[in-house]
Each structure stands twice: as C-alpha cells, then as structure tokens.
Design a protein around this motif. Structure first.
Motif, PDB file in Angstrom:
ATOM      1  N   LEU A 165       0.830  -1.209   0.000  1.00 26.42           N
ATOM      2  CA  LEU A 165       0.000   0.000   0.000  1.00 26.42           C
ATOM      3  C   LEU A 165       0.862   1.257   0.000  1.00 26.42           C
ATOM      4  O   LEU A 165       0.584   2.215  -0.736  1.00 26.42           O
ATOM      5  CB  LEU A 165      -0.938  -0.003   1.207  1.00 26.42           C
ATOM      6  N   ALA A 166       1.929   1.265   0.791  1.00 25.39           N
ATOM      7  CA  ALA A 166       2.818   2.438   0.846  1.00 25.39           C
ATOM      8  C   ALA A 166       3.470   2.688  -0.510  1.00 25.39           C
ATOM      9  O   ALA A 166       3.576   3.834  -0.965  1.00 25.39           O
ATOM     10  CB  ALA A 166       3.874   2.252   1.933  1.00 25.39           C
ATOM     11  N   VAL A 167       3.897   1.617  -1.172  1.00 25.77           N
ATOM     12  CA  VAL A 167       4.497   1.747  -2.505  1.00 25.77           C
ATOM     13  C   VAL A 167       3.490   2.336  -3.489  1.00 25.77           C
ATOM     14  O   VAL A 167       3.814   3.231  -4.277  1.00 25.77           O
ATOM     15  CB  VAL A 167       5.019   0.375  -2.995  1.00 25.77           C
ATOM     16  N   ARG A 168       2.251   1.854  -3.439  1.00 21.46           N
ATOM     17  CA  ARG A 168       1.218   2.355  -4.350  1.00 21.46           C
ATOM     18  C   ARG A 168       0.908   3.833  -4.067  1.00 21.46           C
ATOM     19  O   ARG A 168       0.623   4.594  -4.990  1.00 21.46           O
ATOM     20  CB  ARG A 168      -0.041   1.499  -4.240  1.00 21.46           C
ATOM     21  N   ILE A 169       0.949   4.224  -2.802  1.00 21.20           N
ATOM     22  CA  ILE A 169       0.763   5.636  -2.452  1.00 21.20           C
ATOM     23  C   ILE A 169       1.882   6.471  -3.056  1.00 21.20           C
ATOM     24  O   ILE A 169       1.643   7.499  -3.692  1.00 21.20           O
ATOM     25  CB  ILE A 169       0.687   5.807  -0.921  1.00 21.20           C
ATOM     26  N   LEU A 170       3.114   6.027  -2.879  1.00 21.46           N
ATOM     27  CA  LEU A 170       4.254   6.786  -3.395  1.00 21.46           C
ATOM     28  C   LEU A 170       4.269   6.841  -4.917  1.00 21.46           C
ATOM     29  O   LEU A 170       4.750   7.810  -5.504  1.00 21.46           O
ATOM     30  CB  LEU A 170       5.562   6.202  -2.855  1.00 21.46           C
ATOM     31  N   ASP A 171       3.716   5.807  -5.565  1.00 29.55           N
ATOM     32  CA  ASP A 171       3.608   5.829  -7.031  1.00 29.55           C
ATOM     33  C   ASP A 171       2.867   7.075  -7.515  1.00 29.55           C
ATOM     34  O   ASP A 171       3.174   7.609  -8.582  1.00 29.55           O
ATOM     35  CB  ASP A 171       2.842   4.600  -7.536  1.00 29.55           C
ATOM     36  N   GLN A 172       1.888   7.525  -6.758  1.00 27.14           N
ATOM     37  CA  GLN A 172       1.094   8.685  -7.159  1.00 27.14           C
ATOM     38  C   GLN A 172       1.918   9.976  -7.192  1.00 27.14           C
ATOM     39  O   GLN A 172       1.513  10.961  -7.802  1.00 27.14           O
ATOM     40  CB  GLN A 172      -0.108   8.857  -6.231  1.00 27.14           C
ATOM     41  N   PHE A 173       3.091   9.948  -6.534  1.00 27.49           N
ATOM     42  CA  PHE A 173       3.999  11.097  -6.536  1.00 27.49           C
ATOM     43  C   PHE A 173       5.219  10.830  -7.415  1.00 27.49           C
ATOM     44  O   PHE A 173       6.213  11.538  -7.336  1.00 27.49           O
ATOM     45  CB  PHE A 173       4.436  11.410  -5.096  1.00 27.49           C
ATOM     46  N   HIS A 174       5.126   9.770  -8.240  1.00 27.47           N
ATOM     47  CA  HIS A 174       6.220   9.372  -9.125  1.00 27.47           C
ATOM     48  C   HIS A 174       7.489   9.056  -8.347  1.00 27.47           C
ATOM     49  O   HIS A 174       8.596   9.367  -8.778  1.00 27.47           O
ATOM     50  CB  HIS A 174       6.466  10.433 -10.207  1.00 27.47           C
ATOM     51  N   LEU A 175       7.303   8.423  -7.199  1.00 24.60           N
ATOM     52  CA  LEU A 175       8.410   7.973  -6.362  1.00 24.60           C
ATOM     53  C   LEU A 175       8.371   6.451  -6.331  1.00 24.60           C
ATOM     54  O   LEU A 175       7.345   5.866  -5.992  1.00 24.60           O
ATOM     55  CB  LEU A 175       8.271   8.528  -4.941  1.00 24.60           C
ATOM     56  N   SER A 176       9.468   5.822  -6.695  1.00 22.71           N
ATOM     57  CA  SER A 176       9.512   4.360  -6.742  1.00 22.71           C
ATOM     58  C   SER A 176      10.428   3.843  -5.644  1.00 22.71           C
ATOM     59  O   SER A 176      11.635   4.096  -5.657  1.00 22.71           O
ATOM     60  CB  SER A 176      10.007   3.895  -8.116  1.00 22.71           C
ATOM     61  N   HIS A 177       9.855   3.136  -4.700  1.00 23.63           N
ATOM     62  CA  HIS A 177      10.612   2.576  -3.585  1.00 23.63           C
ATOM     63  C   HIS A 177      11.068   1.154  -3.941  1.00 23.63           C
ATOM     64  O   HIS A 177      10.329   0.414  -4.597  1.00 23.63           O
ATOM     65  CB  HIS A 177       9.744   2.562  -2.317  1.00 23.63           C
ATOM     66  N   PRO A 178      12.265   0.747  -3.485  1.00 24.54           N
ATOM     67  CA  PRO A 178      12.766  -0.606  -3.789  1.00 24.54           C
ATOM     68  C   PRO A 178      11.870  -1.744  -3.280  1.00 24.54           C
ATOM     69  O   PRO A 178      11.965  -2.870  -3.778  1.00 24.54           O
ATOM     70  CB  PRO A 178      14.124  -0.651  -3.086  1.00 24.54           C
ATOM     71  N   ALA A 179      11.001  -1.490  -2.330  1.00 25.26           N
ATOM     72  CA  ALA A 179      10.118  -2.546  -1.813  1.00 25.26           C
ATOM     73  C   ALA A 179       9.003  -2.902  -2.787  1.00 25.26           C
ATOM     74  O   ALA A 179       8.266  -3.859  -2.556  1.00 25.26           O
ATOM     75  CB  ALA A 179       9.502  -2.110  -0.476  1.00 25.26           C
ATOM     76  N   ALA A 180       8.906  -2.154  -3.883  1.00 28.13           N
ATOM     77  CA  ALA A 180       7.814  -2.380  -4.843  1.00 28.13           C
ATOM     78  C   ALA A 180       7.905  -3.770  -5.459  1.00 28.13           C
ATOM     79  O   ALA A 180       8.953  -4.190  -5.929  1.00 28.13           O
ATOM     80  CB  ALA A 180       7.867  -1.323  -5.938  1.00 28.13           C
ATOM     81  N   LYS A 181       6.771  -4.476  -5.421  1.00 23.71           N
ATOM     82  CA  LYS A 181       6.629  -5.751  -6.133  1.00 23.71           C
ATOM     83  C   LYS A 181       5.569  -5.507  -7.196  1.00 23.71           C
ATOM     84  O   LYS A 181       4.382  -5.432  -6.901  1.00 23.71           O
ATOM     85  CB  LYS A 181       6.209  -6.857  -5.172  1.00 23.71           C
ATOM     86  N   ARG A 182       6.013  -5.360  -8.417  1.00 17.84           N
ATOM     87  CA  ARG A 182       5.134  -4.986  -9.516  1.00 17.84           C
ATOM     88  C   ARG A 182       4.469  -6.213 -10.140  1.00 17.84           C
ATOM     89  O   ARG A 182       5.060  -7.292 -10.199  1.00 17.84           O
ATOM     90  CB  ARG A 182       5.919  -4.240 -10.597  1.00 17.84           C
ATOM     91  N   TRP A 183       3.267  -6.028 -10.619  1.00 17.36           N
ATOM     92  CA  TRP A 183       2.547  -7.079 -11.320  1.00 17.36           C
ATOM     93  C   TRP A 183       3.298  -7.400 -12.594  1.00 17.36           C
ATOM     94  O   TRP A 183       3.639  -6.521 -13.377  1.00 17.36           O
ATOM     95  CB  TRP A 183       1.134  -6.597 -11.620  1.00 17.36           C
ATOM     96  N   GLU A 184       3.584  -8.652 -12.805  1.00 16.87           N
ATOM     97  CA  GLU A 184       4.321  -9.083 -13.986  1.00 16.87           C
ATOM     98  C   GLU A 184       3.492  -9.947 -14.901  1.00 16.87           C
ATOM     99  O   GLU A 184       4.009 -10.635 -15.773  1.00 16.87           O
ATOM    100  CB  GLU A 184       5.599  -9.816 -13.549  1.00 16.87           C
TER     101      GLU A 184
END
Length: 190
Positions: A165-184
């Motif tokens: 959830l935190a990663v998805r929140i930061l995505d809205q500010f164009h900030l990509s955190h290393p904890a992101a697990k993206r849908w592949e």
C-alpha cells in the motif's frame, strides 16, 4: 530534493502512515508532517508509538493549529500532499473548503494549486455522504485511495500488505521505492 506534506488524522490506519513516512525517509524526501490531535491517540493505540517518535521521522513538524505555517501557502513549493489515514471528517472539511486546521488548509492549497492531493480514506461501509464527498473531490483532481489490500502478490504478513500500500501511495507522486513488487502478468503468452 522533493518535498511531500504528510497529514495524519485520527481514523484507523496509523501503521500505514508510519510505513509511508519510513519509505519517504529512505528515499530522502523532505517530509512536512501535520498530525491531528486524535491521530496521536490512534498512533498510540495501533502502533504503540509516541507522537514524539513519529515526529522524529519528519524533517519539519507543523502544529495543526498554525494557519500561518509555510504549507498553508501556495507559494511554498511541494510535490503534493498525502493524508494517511484520512478521516471522513477531514474529507468533508476539505470538500466544503472548511479549512479549520492546517491539514484541511494545506489540502485546500493542493487543490487550488493543482498539485497532487492523495487521500487515504478510512471508513467502511461508506454512506452516500462519504461517497458524494469522495466523488466531488475526485472531480476536483484529488486522488481517493482507500487502503484496499492486494492479494495477487500473496502477502504473508501485515507488514507486506503495508509495504504494498505504501508503494502504491508513493507511485502517485512518481516515487519508486525498492520494496515495490510490480505485477508481472500471469505468464501466459499472448
């Protein structure tokens, strides 16, 4: 350095606010924090954390009663604001332009300056008033972000749900955190 305003209200969801602050800190984003009175109580109840400990995670802490703070002006440059969690009371105040505290005032500034305003709305079930307030603010450009967990990444802990959830929140500010697990995708060939 990017600047983000983080507002924390008294709705349930304090652990997500903490995780967002942790991630922003790791990304060296300048954090301007505003914490409501009831958020302090919720923080202690849900996280066992003191207000002082939360404030230590921010670069600047603003008193929610200080309408003269830097973040109350559109001339203060920020990427945007996240309110996490966002109570229905705060949502309603922002929708009506009732800037009685600094969280609502800073949000009003984000709307008038056309900057990112992300509201992590906390309530369930939602009544028609909540839904109308959300729709109105969405039509004004705010991002309404109910903290709905994703299960496609097979989380094994609350911590992993908070990370996502935190990663998805930061995505809205164009900030990509290393904890992101993206849908592949599902691995099917098209």
């Amino acid at each position: 350095m990017k600047r983000i305003i983080v507002g924390v209200t008294g709705a349930t969801g304090a652990p997500l606010a903490v995780r967002v602050l942790q991630f922003l800190r790791e990304m060296e984003v300048e954090i301007h924090l505003i914490v409501s009175q009831w958020a302090k109580t919720t923080l202690q109840q849900e996280c066992g954390m003191s207000y002082r400990d939360l404030c230590a995670m921010a670069d600047v802490v603003h008193d929610p009663r200080n309408q003269g703070a830097t973040v109350s002006s559109g001339s203060f440059q920020v990427e945007g604001m996240v309110i996490v969690p966002c109570s229905m009371k705060t949502l309603a105040a922002i929708r009506m332009g009732f800037a009685e505290n600094l969280i609502a005032r800073a949000a009003d500034v984000m709307l008038k300056e056309r900057r990112t305003l992300l509201m992590v709305t906390r309530e369930t079930p939602l009544n028609s008033i909540h839904l109308e307030n959300m729709l109105h603010l969405s039509n004004m450009g705010a991002v309404i972000f109910p903290p709905t967990p994703a299960f496609y990444n097979n989380p094994e802990s609350i911590s992993q749900i908070l990370d996502h959830l935190a990663v998805r929140i930061l995505d809205q500010f164009h900030l990509s955190h290393p904890a992101a697990k993206r849908w592949e995708g599902l691995g099917h060939k098209e």
